[in-house]
Every structure is written in C-alpha cells, then in structure tokens.
Enzyme design. Sequence first.
Site, PDB file in Angstrom:
ATOM      1  CB  ILE A 124      99.947  30.798  21.107  1.00 54.96           C
ATOM      2  CG1 ILE A 124     100.795  29.526  21.083  1.00 54.96           C
ATOM      3  CG2 ILE A 124      98.722  30.626  22.002  1.00 54.96           C
ATOM      4  CD1 ILE A 124     101.295  29.082  22.427  1.00 54.96           C
ATOM      5  N   PRO A 125      97.449  32.252  18.949  1.00 48.93           N
ATOM      6  CG  PRO A 125      95.580  31.424  17.810  1.00 48.93           C
ATOM      7  CD  PRO A 125      96.870  30.995  18.462  1.00 48.93           C
ATOM      8  CB  CYS A 126      96.652  35.796  22.756  1.00 45.17           C
ATOM      9  SG  CYS A 126      98.116  36.707  22.283  1.00 45.17           S
ATOM     10  CG  HIS A 127      95.573  37.741  16.949  1.00 44.92           C
ATOM     11  ND1 HIS A 127      96.598  36.803  17.000  1.00 44.92           N
ATOM     12  CD2 HIS A 127      94.891  37.493  15.801  1.00 44.92           C
ATOM     13  CE1 HIS A 127      96.527  36.036  15.918  1.00 44.92           C
ATOM     14  NE2 HIS A 127      95.496  36.440  15.174  1.00 44.92           N
ATOM     15  NE  ARG A 128      93.431  33.361  14.740  1.00 47.47           N
ATOM     16  CZ  ARG A 128      94.157  32.341  14.333  1.00 47.47           C
ATOM     17  NH1 ARG A 128      94.041  31.159  14.928  1.00 47.47           N
ATOM     18  NH2 ARG A 128      94.995  32.476  13.324  1.00 47.47           N
TER      19      ARG A 128
END
Length: 163
Positions: A124-128
């Site tokens: 789940i790409p929270c880095h984006r």
Amino acid sequence: MEKLFTHMESPIGPLSIVRNDKGICAIRFSILEEEEAIVFQPSDSLLVEAVHQLEEYFQQNRTSFELPVDIKGTDFQQSVWEALRHIPIGETRSYSEIAEQIGNKKAVRAVGQANRANPVPIIIPCHRVIGKNQSLTGYAGKEIDKKRELLKIEGVLSRINGQ
C-alpha cells in the site's frame, strides 16, 4: 493460525514480511525475531511469493502487487489506505489531495497519521504521498531516506521539487 514471517534484503534495507491466515499483515523495516505468536517460516508459499513480488518491484519489473492483505485499522484509516492503493506507480498525491479524495478535506493531518500507521508499506504505497509543496515529508516516522529511495526506484524523485 499463528503469524509467520520471513526476511529479505532490499535497496531500502532489511525487510520483514509477516502473514496471518488471511494474508500479508505487516512489512517492517527491520529484522524481526521469532516470538511466541510469530514464527520464522521462509518457505511458506505466500511469504515466498511476497518476497518474489517485492524483488520484482525493486528491480522495476512490477508496477502493482497481487497479494492478499489482511490489515486492521479504523474506518478512517481503511479509507485512506484504500485511496493510497489507487495512486499509480510513477505518480504522487499530496496529503490534502488524499483528504479531499476521501471526502474530508480538513483531515490532512489525520491522513498523515493514517499513512504512518500503514502496516504494509510498499504494497500500500504510502510513500507516494508528499507535501502540498512537493516536499518529502514524513514516512514511517523518520524514514524519509526510504521514501526518497522508493520514489527514485519508481522514477518520480527527479520530478519532485528538485530532488
């Protein structure tokens, strides 16, 4: 079923991947130790597949993950995490854009806290999610270097505020 886990090396350092009977339930930026309720099991088929998909991602040969996940959180956190799943690789969103997307444009800080609580970063790409001014702010506490590296892998970093 007790939780099972494995380790892997990655461009952002060691990762521990944890599963329960329903799916991947955690990714940690560290090496976990075996405990009473969590057992090291590197040959487990789901963990092997998770490592494989993460390796493909790090090698820029995968743009999405096809893994069952089982994550617990409040309804608000779940809504934020669902919004994050829809940010395509190579793109970013601001915390305020995510707040608006989930129908609560004043919840910018709460979106940040939900990002921080994401139990399966990368998948789940929270880095984006970046600051409104295109700055790299907050990631897994104080892991900005990991956020920077993940965005670099995705080819985004050079387009963000002169990074």
